[in-house]
Scaffold this active site. Structure first.
Site, PDB file in Angstrom:
ATOM      1  N   GLU A 162       0.814  -1.239   0.000  1.00 33.83           N
ATOM      2  CA  GLU A 162       0.000   0.000   0.000  1.00 33.83           C
ATOM      3  C   GLU A 162       0.838   1.276   0.000  1.00 33.83           C
ATOM      4  OE1 GLU A 162      -2.818  -0.666   3.201  1.00 33.83           O
ATOM      5  OE2 GLU A 162      -3.534  -2.523   2.281  1.00 33.83           O
ATOM      6  N   GLU A 268      -6.026 -10.641  -1.987  1.00 31.90           N
ATOM      7  CA  GLU A 268      -6.839 -10.486  -0.759  1.00 31.90           C
ATOM      8  C   GLU A 268      -8.318 -10.385  -1.117  1.00 31.90           C
ATOM      9  OE1 GLU A 268      -5.411  -7.312   1.775  1.00 31.90           O
ATOM     10  OE2 GLU A 268      -3.313  -7.788   1.381  1.00 31.90           O
TER      11      GLU A 268
HETATM   12  O1  G3I Z   1      -4.055  -7.902  18.537  1.00 34.33           O
HETATM   13  C1  G3I Z   1      -5.157  -7.167  19.072  1.00 34.33           C
HETATM   14  C2  G3I Z   1      -5.722  -7.839  20.299  1.00 34.33           C
HETATM   15  O2  G3I Z   1      -4.741  -7.847  21.294  1.00 34.33           O
HETATM   16  C3  G3I Z   1      -6.976  -7.108  20.737  1.00 34.33           C
HETATM   17  O3  G3I Z   1      -7.573  -7.791  21.788  1.00 34.33           O
HETATM   18  C4  G3I Z   1      -7.995  -6.995  19.592  1.00 34.33           C
HETATM   19  C5  G3I Z   1      -9.205  -6.185  19.962  1.00 34.33           C
HETATM   20  O4  G3I Z   1      -9.751  -5.527  18.866  1.00 34.33           O
HETATM   21  O5  G3I Z   1      -7.368  -6.374  18.498  1.00 34.33           O
HETATM   22  C6  G3I Z   1      -6.246  -7.092  18.008  1.00 34.33           C
HETATM   23  O6  G3I Z   1      -5.733  -6.414  16.907  1.00 34.33           O
HETATM   24  C7  G3I Z   1      -6.480  -6.528  15.710  1.00 34.33           C
HETATM   25  C8  G3I Z   1      -5.608  -7.202  14.661  1.00 34.33           C
HETATM   26  O7  G3I Z   1      -6.262  -7.212  13.416  1.00 34.33           O
HETATM   27  C9  G3I Z   1      -5.272  -8.648  15.030  1.00 34.33           C
HETATM   28  O8  G3I Z   1      -6.444  -9.405  15.183  1.00 34.33           O
HETATM   29  C10 G3I Z   1      -6.855  -5.126  15.241  1.00 34.33           C
HETATM   30  O9  G3I Z   1      -7.790  -4.559  16.152  1.00 34.33           O
HETATM   31  C11 G3I Z   1      -7.465  -5.180  13.867  1.00 34.33           C
HETATM   32  O10 G3I Z   1      -7.632  -3.846  13.380  1.00 34.33           O
HETATM   33  C12 G3I Z   1      -6.542  -5.912  12.921  1.00 34.33           C
HETATM   34  O11 G3I Z   1      -7.167  -5.962  11.656  1.00 34.33           O
HETATM   35  C13 G3I Z   1      -6.379  -6.426  10.594  1.00 34.33           C
HETATM   36  C14 G3I Z   1      -6.165  -5.308   9.579  1.00 34.33           C
HETATM   37  O12 G3I Z   1      -5.443  -5.816   8.478  1.00 34.33           O
HETATM   38  C15 G3I Z   1      -5.402  -4.142  10.136  1.00 34.33           C
HETATM   39  O13 G3I Z   1      -5.288  -3.143   9.174  1.00 34.33           O
HETATM   40  C16 G3I Z   1      -7.128  -7.568   9.932  1.00 34.33           C
HETATM   41  O14 G3I Z   1      -7.236  -8.651  10.842  1.00 34.33           O
HETATM   42  C17 G3I Z   1      -6.387  -8.007   8.660  1.00 34.33           C
HETATM   43  O15 G3I Z   1      -7.165  -8.949   7.988  1.00 34.33           O
HETATM   44  C18 G3I Z   1      -6.179  -6.786   7.787  1.00 34.33           C
HETATM   45  O16 G3I Z   1      -5.531  -7.152   6.607  1.00 34.33           O
HETATM   46  C19 G3I Z   1      -5.243  -6.097   5.688  1.00 34.33           C
HETATM   47  C20 G3I Z   1      -4.002  -6.487   4.943  1.00 34.33           C
HETATM   48  O17 G3I Z   1      -2.945  -6.739   5.851  1.00 34.33           O
HETATM   49  C21 G3I Z   1      -3.591  -5.420   3.937  1.00 34.33           C
HETATM   50  N1  G3I Z   1      -4.683  -5.096   3.055  1.00 34.33           N
HETATM   51  C22 G3I Z   1      -5.947  -4.750   3.701  1.00 34.33           C
HETATM   52  C23 G3I Z   1      -6.363  -5.864   4.670  1.00 34.33           C
HETATM   53  C24 G3I Z   1      -7.699  -5.554   5.283  1.00 34.33           C
HETATM   54  O18 G3I Z   1      -7.637  -4.444   6.123  1.00 34.33           O
END
Ligand code: G3I
Length: 350
Positions: A162, A268
């Site tokens: 990105e 994705e």
């Molecule tokens: O690790 C914490 C955990 O400790 C906490 O309890 C929990 C509560 O919300 O959050 C956890 O973190 C989350 C993390 O994923 C791991 O599960 C974040 O809130 C959450 O925002 C994060 O989301 C990820 C996102 O990227 C972040 O931008 C998604 O799972 C993941 O699928 C997503 O993937 C991205 C690609 O890497 C790049 N392209 C876009 C795609 C979708 O956003």
């Protein structure tokens, strides 16, 4: 009735029963198992993959399908910077290794994701100012340590994720602001040194259609190739949404990157909709999955397709786009949706 006709009819009946999931005797049972998406994709020299994430791996119904239907796995979070270098110089491979080990056990390859991104960075990195020399050293160490750790264990790396804005200008990330645009070539070179066999990608969303953002990648890829920077492919994330229309220039876009000598991949994929889902929306969604699968198959160097997890149960969409969802080919109960059957049909399955 002639014997051959009788046999043909019996065969057709058995096939219909098999398709309906009804066993018809030992011989039919042998052919009862339908080919998986991975097996169908392999007939075209492609893979069919899914993202996954560590917390989901305790769900045995989920892991059964993850292990059987796909031949490429991407860790959704486990290899990101916050997970792998939570403190400076202290590396943690727990989550990435768990997914790599599972993939190996299931004879699956791994698309590793991601080394250089502006999001999900640890606070030690974002909470202070760095000089260019300092930050370059931090970046180089992170890339080389992580890529070396997974050397020989992953098929590819999303090296930079990105990097561009919607208008095709560089995104003002910590990397760009401190190091300038050269950080991309540096990152690719460092990754290549650490694992010369990994396929190295730039990856982004909203670059499925021809437009300012995909044009920026086209120009950058051309420049990098001209400078012999080790770039192997462009990943088109393909986070699509029914309300924004299908990217009809996808196939042309894939083709122009192929013409530069690059692989492409849909990395994705999901197709979200405004909830509630209904038959019409699910039918349109299925159409889109069919079209994007056909687009990849039509372009020789489009190497495969990965869905951003396979079931609505574990999709990232509802948390980020409230009121939207139902984006994946399997529903929350792990039942295949019309999209799943459309992908199968596009891959030549029944
Ligand atoms: O690790 C914490 C955990 O400790 C906490 O309890 C929990 C509560 O919300 O959050 C956890 O973190 C989350 C993390 O994923 C791991 O599960 C974040 O809130 C959450 O925002 C994060 O989301 C990820 C996102 O990227 C972040 O931008 C998604 O799972 C993941 O699928 C997503 O993937 C991205 C690609 O890497 C790049 N392209 C876009 C795609 C979708 O956003």
């Amino acid at each position: 009735m002639r014997k051959t006709t009788r046999l043909r009819l019996a065969g057709a009946l058995a096939a219909a029963l098999v398709a309906a999931g009804i066993a018809t005797g030992p011989a039919a049972q042998a052919s009862q198992k339908q080919p998986t998406l991975a097996e169908l994709a392999q007939r075209h020299g492609r893979y069919f993959g899914s993202a996954t994430d560590n917390p989901e791996l305790t769900d045995t119904a989920y892991t059964a399908l993850l292990g059987s239907e796909f031949d490429m796995i991407t860790p959704g979070n486990g290899m990101k910077w916050y997970a792998t270098e939570p403190q400076q110089g202290v590396f943690d491979w727990t989550n990435g290794d768990q997914i790599v080990d599972l993939a190996r056990k299931n004879h699956q390859r791994v698309r590793a994701h991601t080394l250089v991104w502006h999001s999900q960075l640890p606070s030690w990195l974002t909470s202070r100012e760095w000089t260019a020399d300092e930050l370059r050293a931090v970046l180089k160490k992170h890339i080389q340590t992580e890529v070396r750790h997974y050397r020989g264990k992953v098929y590819s790396w999303d090296v930079v994720n990105e990097a561009f804005n919607e208008d095709g200008s560089y995104r003002e990330t910590i990397w760009y602001k401190t190091l300038g645009p050269g950080y991309i070539a540096d990152a690719l070179r460092w990754a290549h040194q650490a694992d010369p066999h990994a396929r190295l990608y730039l990856n982004d969303y909203n670059i499925e259609a021809v437009g300012p953002k995909s044009d920026a990648y086209y120009q950058l890829a051309k420049d990098l190739k001209a400078q012999h920077v080790p770039l192997n492919g462009i990943g088109l994330q393909a986070h699509l949404a029914l309300q924004y229309g299908y990217p009809t220039t996808l196939e042309d876009n894939l083709r122009r990157f192929s013409a530069l000598g690059l692989d492409t991949a849909l990395t994705e994929v999901d197709v979200r909709m405004i909830l509630p889902a209904d038959d019409a929306k699910l039918a349109t969604q299925a159409e889109w999955y069919r079209s994007l699968t056909e687009a990849c198959l039509a372009v020789r160097r489009c190497v495969g397709i990965t869905v951003w997890d396979y079931t609505d149960k574990y999709s990232w969409i509802p948390a980020v786009f409230p009121g939207e969802g139902a984006a994946l080919p399997w529903d929350e109960q792990l039942r295949p949706k019309p999209a799943y059957f459309a992908i199968r049909a596009a891959l030549g399955g029944k």
